[in-house]
Motif scaffolding. Structure first.
Motif, mmCIF file in Angstrom:
data_model
loop_
_atom_site.group_PDB
_atom_site.id
_atom_site.type_symbol
_atom_site.label_atom_id
_atom_site.label_comp_id
_atom_site.label_asym_id
_atom_site.label_seq_id
_atom_site.Cartn_x
_atom_site.Cartn_y
_atom_site.Cartn_z
ATOM 1 N N SER A 209 52.306 -23.111 7.435
ATOM 2 C CA SER A 209 53.677 -22.588 7.277
ATOM 3 C C SER A 209 54.575 -23.522 6.466
ATOM 4 N N ASP A 210 55.194 -22.991 5.415
ATOM 5 C CA ASP A 210 56.211 -23.747 4.665
ATOM 6 C C ASP A 210 57.507 -23.809 5.465
ATOM 7 N N LEU A 211 57.860 -22.688 6.083
ATOM 8 C CA LEU A 211 59.101 -22.628 6.857
ATOM 9 C C LEU A 211 59.140 -23.714 7.942
ATOM 10 N N ALA A 212 58.014 -23.897 8.627
ATOM 11 C CA ALA A 212 57.976 -24.867 9.734
ATOM 12 C C ALA A 212 58.260 -26.283 9.233
ATOM 13 N N VAL A 213 57.811 -26.605 8.030
ATOM 14 C CA VAL A 213 58.058 -27.946 7.470
ATOM 15 C C VAL A 213 59.557 -28.112 7.193
ATOM 16 N N ASP B 140 47.941 -25.094 -6.231
ATOM 17 C CA ASP B 140 46.984 -24.964 -7.322
ATOM 18 C C ASP B 140 47.414 -23.928 -8.351
ATOM 19 N N ARG B 141 48.250 -22.983 -7.926
ATOM 20 C CA ARG B 141 48.692 -21.902 -8.797
ATOM 21 C C ARG B 141 50.198 -21.778 -8.587
ATOM 22 N N ALA B 142 50.931 -21.346 -9.598
ATOM 23 C CA ALA B 142 52.397 -21.402 -9.513
ATOM 24 C C ALA B 142 53.001 -20.407 -8.534
ATOM 25 N N SER B 143 52.248 -19.382 -8.113
ATOM 26 C CA SER B 143 52.807 -18.471 -7.119
ATOM 27 C C SER B 143 51.689 -17.949 -6.228
ATOM 28 N N TYR B 144 52.100 -17.370 -5.082
ATOM 29 C CA TYR B 144 51.164 -16.732 -4.166
ATOM 30 C C TYR B 144 50.054 -17.703 -3.754
ATOM 31 N N GLN B 145 50.440 -18.885 -3.356
ATOM 32 C CA GLN B 145 49.445 -19.897 -3.009
ATOM 33 C C GLN B 145 50.016 -20.827 -1.935
ATOM 34 N N PHE B 146 49.151 -21.250 -1.017
ATOM 35 C CA PHE B 146 49.572 -22.211 0.008
ATOM 36 C C PHE B 146 49.736 -23.596 -0.616
ATOM 37 N N ALA B 147 50.460 -24.471 0.105
ATOM 38 C CA ALA B 147 50.718 -25.815 -0.415
ATOM 39 C C ALA B 147 49.456 -26.676 -0.367
ATOM 40 N N VAL B 148 49.218 -27.420 -1.438
ATOM 41 C CA VAL B 148 48.256 -28.529 -1.333
ATOM 42 C C VAL B 148 48.995 -29.669 -0.627
#
Ligand SMILES: Cc1cc2nc3c(=O)[nH]c(=O)nc-3n(C[C@H](O)[C@H](O)[C@H](O)COP(=O)(O)OP(=O)(O)OC[C@H]3O[C@@H](n4cnc5c(N)ncnc54)[C@H](O)[C@@H]3O)c2cc1C
Length: 313
Positions: free
Chosen positions: A150-154, A218-226
């Protein structure tokens, strides 16, 4: 085809009563639950649709943030008060998933999404992930090295946010730092009983206007965080009164860095300060040949987020 029953209660007591039955599970946007359920990794036989419950509302004034559990990612991310007063939240949400998923996905469901790894998505409990470049470097346990997605949780970690829950025993409120725990005996990483409902997410950080979220993927959209970084800065002229720093893509749960916050406190806000504050961030990290790059990437991502926050006027 999996047989299941479907309930859509109109009030919280009925929802709690229905979900307490064997095989009961809440469904909000369904963007995560349906995935893992179809794979057989989520043993639900009675879906309790919570979308008719009164769990809405977006309050985002400088003095406090309150998000109803059923608010959608797109609505929260683009809400003018969230954009202005809580940029870290808005940016984390709008950098997540795709527009279609954000239109469906809820605040509560977002915090409870399962890691994108074999061990969480394969019904065979003995299936384990092999080492991979996506593995966590903090909070790694013998049970799991899968990163929390989750990005929101961070973003909420730097706001020291709380989760409000309602269960058969009544209401309770937990800080996000208590809500998430690295998975130990099983793959569970949050403190929520199966018959408890998240009702809202809340935070009160007066300096959240100066906050930022940077996501490397890895990709500019629709991708989870590395790797990602969430920061908030309280500046007194050019000096840092207080700082909050958390990272994504690095922990089995959203990870906060109190040692970096302490190193920033009282210092002049400058690139040199930021770089020196993150210099030792790799201490305590558990790395292997494929994910060791995350330590350096994390330093640079946090530094970039701090610069972004500092530049907010
Ligand atoms: C292709 C794809 C890409 C994605 N990319 C990202 C990304 O980049 N960043 C990111 O952060 N996320 C990403 N996601 C995940 C997405 O954000 C989640 O799927 C979504 O937020 C889940 O919300 P939902 O309402 O659909 O949850 P649901 O699927 O309805 O539920 C998820 C879980 O939460 C439980 N639940 C839901 N609401 C409550 C509640 N109020 N109380 C108690 N339990 C509840 C359900 O029982 C279930 O266990 C992606 C998902 C997909 C499919």
């Amino acid at each position: 085809m999996k047989n299941f029953t479907y309930a859509h209660p109109r009030d919280i007591p009925s929802a709690l009563g229905t979900v307490a039955r064997p095989g009961g599970a809440f469904i909000a946007g369904g963007t995560t639950l349906i995935d893992v359920w179809k794979l057989g990794a989520f043993p639900a036989s009675e879906l309790v649709d919570i979308n008719e419950l009164s769990l809405r509302g977006i309050e985002a004034s400088p003095s406090g943030l309150k998000l109803g559990a059923l608010e959608r990612m797109s609505d929260v991310g683009s809400h003018p008060d969230v954009v202005k007063n809580y940029p870290v939240v808005s940016q984390a949400l709008l950098l997540s998933a795709s527009p279609q998923i954000r239109n469906m996905a809820s605040m509560g469901g977002n915090l409870l999404q399962r890691p994108r790894s074999i061990s969480y998505r394969n019904p065979d409990p003995d299936q384990r992930d092999g080492p991979s470049r996506f593995d966590a470097i903090f909070g790694v346990t013998p049970r799991s090295a899968a990163v929390h997605p989750s990005d929101l949780a961070v973003a909420l970690m730097v706001l020291d946010a709380s989760v409000r829950m309602q269960g058969p025993q009544g209401e309770r409120v937990l800080k996000l730092s208590e809500f998430y725990q690295p998975p130990q005996k099983n793959l569970n990483f949050f403190t929520l009983a199966p018959d408890e409902l998240i009702t809202s997410l809340e935070a009160a950080v007066p300096f959240a206007r100066r906050s930022a979220y940077v996501k490397i993927r890895d990709r500019a959209s629709y991708q989870f965080a590395v790797v990602s970084a969430a920061v908030a800065l309280d500046l007194d002229g050019g000096n840092i009164r207080e700082a909050r720093v958390a990272g994504g893509g690095v922990g089995t749960i959203p990870w906060r860095f109190p040692q970096v916050e302490a190193a920033l406190k009282g210092q002049a806000a400058s690139l040199q300060t930021f770089q020196s504050a993150v210099a030792d961030i790799g201490q305590g990290a558990v790395t292997h040949s494929q994910n060791a790059f995350k330590v350096e990437l994390l330093k640079r991502t946090i530094t970039r987020a701090l610069i972004q926050a500092q530049e907010i006027v």
